[in-house]
Design a protein around this motif. Structure first.
Motif, PDB file in Angstrom:
ATOM      1  N   UNK A  38       0.819  -1.212   0.000  1.00  0.00           N
ATOM      2  CA  UNK A  38       0.000   0.000   0.000  1.00  0.00           C
ATOM      3  C   UNK A  38       0.852   1.259   0.000  1.00  0.00           C
ATOM      4  N   UNK A  39       1.912   1.242   0.773  1.00  0.00           N
ATOM      5  CA  UNK A  39       2.722   2.436   0.998  1.00  0.00           C
ATOM      6  C   UNK A  39       3.866   2.588   0.007  1.00  0.00           C
ATOM      7  N   UNK A  40       3.914   1.743  -1.011  1.00  0.00           N
ATOM      8  CA  UNK A  40       5.013   1.806  -1.976  1.00  0.00           C
ATOM      9  C   UNK A  40       5.077   3.196  -2.596  1.00  0.00           C
ATOM     10  N   UNK A  41       6.237   3.833  -2.481  1.00  0.00           N
ATOM     11  CA  UNK A  41       6.387   5.198  -2.969  1.00  0.00           C
ATOM     12  C   UNK A  41       6.991   5.247  -4.361  1.00  0.00           C
ATOM     13  N   UNK A  42       7.218   4.092  -4.971  1.00  0.00           N
ATOM     14  CA  UNK A  42       7.776   4.068  -6.325  1.00  0.00           C
ATOM     15  C   UNK A  42       7.040   3.030  -7.170  1.00  0.00           C
TER      16      UNK A  42
END
Length: 215
Positions: A38-42
Motif C-alpha cells: 500500500x505504501x510503496x512510494x515508487x
C-alpha cells in the motif's frame, strides 16, 4: 536472452549513503515487483517492463569509482524476481565490489541458491519483513502462502549469517492505525527471538488506510 542481459535495471544512483548501513555505495534499482505494498512510494518499479539501463552500464560506473565506493547495492522493485540476479552479483564481485541485496523474501528458493554459491552470495542483505504472515496479504497484496514463504526467506538469510557471516538487517514499515502498527510488539518479539534487531520505518505520504498518495 542470456542471464546477464536478462537483468532489468530501472535506475541507478551513483552515490548512496543510505542503502547499506555504514557504507557508501552505488545502487541499482531493478524493474518489477510481484507485490503491491500500500505504501510503496515508487509504483513505477512494480511492472515487469524492460529496464531502462543495463548491467554493463552499472559495471562501468563501478569501475570508474574504485577506491571511492565501499560496495554496490541491488534494490528494487524486487531483485529476486530477476532471473539474471545471480549472474549480476557474480559480475559485480568480479569487478571487485562486495554486494548488498534488498529483498522482501519473495522467492526463498532463489535466495537460498544465491547464498549457497560464494560467487553469487551477497555480503549483506536488507530483508523487508512486511509484517506477521497473517497481516501481510492485506498490506502488500500477497497470498498467505507467499507471506509464509517470505518468512522462510528470513530464516534462510539468518542461516547465512551464521554459516557465512553475511550481514543482515531486518526492517519493517508501518503506518498509524494499521494492524501492522498494533501487532508491532509481536513482530518485534519474534525477530528478537531470532537474534536480530527489527528496524521500524514509518510510511510517509500515505492516507489513513496506508495507501501512498504522493508527496
Amino acid at each position: 536472452m542470456d542471464a546477464v542481459s536478462d537483468f532489468r535495471i530501472a535506475g541507478i544512483i551513483p552515490f548512496s549513503a543510505t542503502d547499506w548501513p555504514g557504507k557508501l555505495t552505488a545502487t541499482a534499482f531493478t524493474q518489477g515487483c510481484p507485490w503491491r505494498c500500500r505504501y510503496c512510494h515508487n509504483p513505477a518499479l512494480q511492472g515487469f517492463s524492460a529496464g531502462t539501463q543495463s548491467l554493463q552500464a552499472f559495471l562501468e560506473l563501478l569501475g570508474k569509482r574504485k577506491g571511492l565506493l565501499d560496495g554496490a547495492v541491488i534494490s528494487g522493485g524486487e531483485p529476486t524476481a530477476q532471473r539474471g540476479l545471480g549472474a549480476a552479483i557474480a559480475a559485480i564481485h568480479d569487478a571487485g565490489f562486495p554486494v548488498g541485496l534488498h529483498t522482501c523474501g519473495y522467492l526463498p528458493g532463489r535466495l537460498a541458491a544465491l547464498l549457497d554459491d560464494a560467487a553469487t552470495r551477497p555480503e549483506w542483505i536488507g530483508i523487508d519483513v512486511k509484517g506477521l504472515p497473517e497481516d501481510m496479504p492485506q498490506a502488500v497484496g500477497c497470498s498467505l502462502r507467499a507471506a509464509r514463504q517470505a518468512w522462510e526467506s528470513l530464516h534462510i538469510a539468518l542461516e547465512a549469517r551464521a554459516r557465512y557471516g553475511v550481514g543482515i538487517e531486518v526492517r519493517t514499515t508501518i503506518w498509524e492505525g494499521s494492524d501492522l502498527e498494533s501487532h508491532l510488539p509481536q513482530l518485534r518479539a519474534q525477530i528478537e527471538d531470532l537474534g536480530q534487531e527489527l528496524i521500524v520505518h514509518k510510511a510517509h505520504d500515505v492516507d489513513a488506510n496506508g495507501y501512498y498518495i504522493g508527496a
